[in-house]
Design a protein around this motif. Structure first.
Motif, PDB file in Angstrom:
ATOM      1  N   SER A  49     -23.148  56.069  40.661  1.00 19.78           N
ATOM      2  CA  SER A  49     -24.698  55.748  40.634  1.00 19.78           C
ATOM      3  C   SER A  49     -25.350  55.753  41.893  1.00 19.78           C
ATOM      4  CB  SER A  49     -25.022  54.325  39.611  1.00 19.78           C
ATOM      5  OG  SER A  49     -24.544  53.414  40.397  1.00 19.78           O
TER       6      SER A  49
ATOM      7  N   MET B 159     -28.471  57.698  43.254  1.00 20.92           N
ATOM      8  CA  MET B 159     -29.821  56.991  43.865  1.00 20.92           C
ATOM      9  C   MET B 159     -30.172  57.552  45.178  1.00 20.92           C
ATOM     10  SD  MET B 159     -31.259  55.874  41.092  1.00 20.92           S
ATOM     11  CE  MET B 159     -32.544  55.149  42.105  1.00 20.92           C
TER      12      MET B 159
ATOM     13  N   SER C 211     -30.187  61.556  46.007  1.00 19.56           N
ATOM     14  CA  SER C 211     -30.977  62.204  45.229  1.00 19.56           C
ATOM     15  C   SER C 211     -32.301  61.656  44.739  1.00 19.56           C
ATOM     16  CB  SER C 211     -30.362  62.740  43.863  1.00 19.56           C
ATOM     17  OG  SER C 211     -29.172  63.608  43.996  1.00 19.56           O
ATOM     18  N   SER C 212     -32.397  60.312  44.573  1.00 15.17           N
ATOM     19  CA  SER C 212     -33.527  59.916  43.858  1.00 15.17           C
ATOM     20  C   SER C 212     -34.293  58.963  45.172  1.00 15.17           C
ATOM     21  CB  SER C 212     -33.327  58.735  42.980  1.00 15.17           C
ATOM     22  OG  SER C 212     -32.753  59.681  41.867  1.00 15.17           O
TER      23      SER C 212
ATOM     24  N   GLU D 143     -37.801  56.975  44.988  1.00 14.71           N
ATOM     25  CA  GLU D 143     -37.610  55.731  43.917  1.00 14.71           C
ATOM     26  C   GLU D 143     -36.710  54.604  44.647  1.00 14.71           C
ATOM     27  OE1 GLU D 143     -38.375  55.510  40.776  1.00 14.71           O
ATOM     28  OE2 GLU D 143     -39.572  57.590  40.775  1.00 14.71           O
TER      29      GLU D 143
ATOM     30  N   SER E  33     -39.456  50.136  41.304  1.00 17.52           N
ATOM     31  CA  SER E  33     -40.199  51.184  41.014  1.00 17.52           C
ATOM     32  C   SER E  33     -41.232  50.825  40.234  1.00 17.52           C
ATOM     33  CB  SER E  33     -39.351  52.397  40.068  1.00 17.52           C
ATOM     34  OG  SER E  33     -40.166  53.519  40.094  1.00 17.52           O
TER      35      SER E  33
ATOM     36  N   HIS F 219     -38.946  53.298  33.872  1.00 18.38           N
ATOM     37  CA  HIS F 219     -38.079  52.280  34.552  1.00 18.38           C
ATOM     38  C   HIS F 219     -38.540  50.837  34.325  1.00 18.38           C
ATOM     39  CE1 HIS F 219     -37.573  49.640  38.192  1.00 18.38           C
ATOM     40  NE2 HIS F 219     -36.362  49.678  37.578  1.00 18.38           N
TER      41      HIS F 219
ATOM     42  N   THR G 249     -26.660  61.520  33.106  1.00 20.39           N
ATOM     43  CA  THR G 249     -27.141  61.709  34.494  1.00 20.39           C
ATOM     44  C   THR G 249     -26.486  63.185  35.164  1.00 20.39           C
ATOM     45  OG1 THR G 249     -27.534  59.435  34.734  1.00 20.39           O
ATOM     46  CG2 THR G 249     -27.880  60.945  36.828  1.00 20.39           C
TER      47      THR G 249
ATOM     48  N   TYR H 282     -29.681  65.833  34.716  1.00 21.68           N
ATOM     49  CA  TYR H 282     -30.477  65.445  35.702  1.00 21.68           C
ATOM     50  C   TYR H 282     -31.491  66.451  36.168  1.00 21.68           C
ATOM     51  CZ  TYR H 282     -32.092  64.571  40.531  1.00 21.68           C
ATOM     52  OH  TYR H 282     -33.017  64.533  41.359  1.00 21.68           O
TER      53      TYR H 282
ATOM     54  N   CYS I 204     -33.295  59.896  33.872  1.00 17.23           N
ATOM     55  CA  CYS I 204     -32.009  59.639  34.506  1.00 17.23           C
ATOM     56  C   CYS I 204     -32.086  58.492  35.565  1.00 17.23           C
ATOM     57  CB  CYS I 204     -31.481  60.832  35.178  1.00 17.23           C
ATOM     58  SG  CYS I 204     -30.869  62.175  33.934  1.00 17.23           S
ATOM     59  N   ARG I 205     -33.318  58.391  36.363  1.00 11.48           N
ATOM     60  CA  ARG I 205     -33.373  57.501  37.350  1.00 11.48           C
ATOM     61  C   ARG I 205     -33.742  56.285  36.687  1.00 11.48           C
ATOM     62  NH1 ARG I 205     -36.106  61.885  40.165  1.00 11.48           N
ATOM     63  NH2 ARG I 205     -37.966  61.195  39.421  1.00 11.48           N
TER      64      ARG I 205
ATOM     65  N   LEU J 292     -31.691  52.771  37.430  1.00  8.46           N
ATOM     66  CA  LEU J 292     -32.148  52.091  38.396  1.00  8.46           C
ATOM     67  C   LEU J 292     -32.066  50.557  37.826  1.00  8.46           C
ATOM     68  CD1 LEU J 292     -35.665  53.423  39.459  1.00  8.46           C
ATOM     69  CD2 LEU J 292     -33.933  52.642  40.800  1.00  8.46           C
TER      70      LEU J 292
END
Length: 498
Positions: free
Chosen positions: A240, A244, A247-248, A253, A257, A262, A304, A308, A315-316, A320
């Protein structure tokens, strides 16, 4: 700093002590709530190194993680060298908490000012993660020192509540500081706020008439089961975290958030976790959702990795809120595993954070390869799929251990050694004793008078007499000597079985 166990209380003169103990429990949950932010927020205050990080050049963050890990290792080495004496002093030191927290805030503020007026000095970039590591170790030891007065089921309620409070506090800080020019300081402010609750908790615990600490409760996981649970959670943090961090986070993010999906997931997940923990507490169980959480995390990683591209926002939103839960359960698994092996109480306060930071180092090391955005997404997907597969195998092994009785709550035996506390826990489980009756059983076996037990458990003598009569009836004994003989016989059987 102390926090007395939850449980039945006598009326009258004990009511004030009951209210005080409930306040201690709440303060401990608040302190934990801010502590989790150390390991889920961005290493530096917002907007300090945005350009390099957005372009997948993770060198500043990787270097930060390495400095944090090395500093934690050195701090842990000092504690090991000086043994329990230093850990006890740190756990009860207001100056250590206030000093390290103030240094963290000052360094965070200096970073923000430097970022606004020009280039950030290299020494300041190095000092910030080092100070954060020192503060993290101090806070972790203080939290471990306070929580060791709680039984496993009481700690489950405190830690579950801390997740929900952490989310609420974090969102409030972001909402209040983002419109201000110094809004970026919300990251160091969140963990440093935990020091305020620790100081208040410590002052509540300082009393000349404070009774000594009760014996540490037996672990609710065997050494093998705890180690396996920790390994599964580390896999999830790796998979994860790769998603995060690579990618996020590059898309803006963070844990706190402002995305409504979320927030909705967190507001649904955390209160449900709290309710389940409280329901388990009412039944006399610890209530940590090991198997259920493993299944949830594995499903999150698979979904995810596969969805994604079309469902990035969803997915985020799923990842999170689950990462703080994984970090909290990792803390529990390490604590339970070390307790099962009879290691000092404070070692989990150093080992669990170091494991989390080590995973961060591994995650950000991937960013040093210098892959393109498309290549990085492919690598992240591969990491998530591999870790989900390994977690699946680990979860099956974990279920087998629990079904085979590797949990000391079922077998009563610790990995590699027979422990009287675990045997007592097994007897209590076998004969249907409540959590409090099990504690009284252990204290009676160790030769404590009923008055002494009442002082240690913050109960009246009449309450202890009631618990003693109840456990005598359930065990089928009529005197303390018969009780002692029963426990000794169980220990002898365990020795022969080895």
């Amino acid at each position: 700093m102390v926090a007395a166990p939850l449980g039945p209380r006598a009326t009258g003169s004990d009511s004030r002590g009951e209210r005080l103990n409930k306040l201690r429990i709440l303060l401990l949950a608040l302190a934990y709530a801010c502590f989790w932010a150390l390991f889920v927020l961005f290493p530096y205050p917002s907007n300090v190194v945005p350009e390099s990080y957005t372009s997948y050049d993770a060198a500043p963050v990787f270097a930060s993680s390495v400095v944090t890990l090395v500093t934690m290792a050195l701090s842990g080495g000092v504690l090991v060298a000086l043994r329990d004496g230093l850990a006890e002093r740190v756990a009860g030191s207001t100056m250590a908490v206030v000093g390290s927290g103030a240094a963290l805030l000052a360094c965070g503020a200096a970073l923000i000012v430097s970022a606004h007026i020009g280039a950030i000095p290299l020494w300041l970039m190095v000092a910030y993660p080092a100070i954060m590591a020192i503060y993290g170790v101090v806070a972790a030891v203080a939290l471990a020192g306070a929580s060791r007065r709680l039984s496993s089921r009481d700690n489950a309620v405190v830690l579950a509540l801390s997740l929900f409070l952490s989310f609420l506090i974090g969102e409030a800080i972001v909402a209040l500081t983002d419109p201000l020019p110094t809004g970026e300081i919300s990251n160091p402010l969140m963990p440093a706020l935990g020091g305020v609750f620790l100081v208040i908790l410590g002052r509540l615990g300082r009393s000349d008439s404070e009774p000594p600490s009760p014996p540490r409760p037996a672990s609710s996981l065997s050494g093998r089961a705890a180690a396996l649970a920790a390994a599964i959670l580390l896999c999830y943090l790796l998979g994860s975290g790769a998603f995060m961090s690579l990618s996020s986070v590059a898309r803006g993010e963070t844990w706190f958030s402002d995305g409504w999906i979320h927030c909705a997931v967190a507001l649904g997940l955390y209160p449900a976790f709290c309710l389940c923990a409280f329901a388990a507490w009412r039944q006399g169980r610890a209530g940590y959702p090991w198997l259920g959480f493993f299944i949830l995390c594995i499903a999150c990683l698979y979904c995810t990795a596969l969805l994604y591209a079309p469902l990035a926002v969803l997915c985020r939103a799923l990842i999170l809120p689950s990462r703080p839960m994984a970090i909290m359960l990792l803390w529990v698994a390490v604590q339970e595993g070390m307790r099962a092996r009879g290691l000092p109480w404070w070692q989990s306060a150093v080992v669990a954070p170091m494991l989390t930071v080590a995973v961060d180092c591994a995650i950000h090391a991937i960013g040093l390869v210098g892959l393109s955005s498309a290549q990085m997404d492919s690598v992240v997907n591969a990491v998530m799929l591999v870790t989900a597969f390994v977690m699946t195998l680990g979860m099956l092994w974990f279920v087998r251990l629990r079904l085979d009785g590797a949990d000391p709550a079922r077998s009563g035996y610790l990995a590699g050694a027979i422990d009287v506390s675990a045997v007592i826990a097994a007897l209590a489980d076998e004969h249907g004793l409540s959590e409090r009756e099990g504690e009284v059983l252990g204290l009676l076996y160790r030769g404590n008078t009923q008055k002494k037990i009442a002082e240690r458990l913050f109960l009246s003598v009449n309450s202890i007499q009631t618990y003693a009569k109840s456990l005598y009836r359930k065990l089928g004994v009529h005197s303390r000597q018969e009780l002692i003989d029963m426990v000794n016989e169980a220990v002898d059987k365990g020795d022969r079985a080895r």
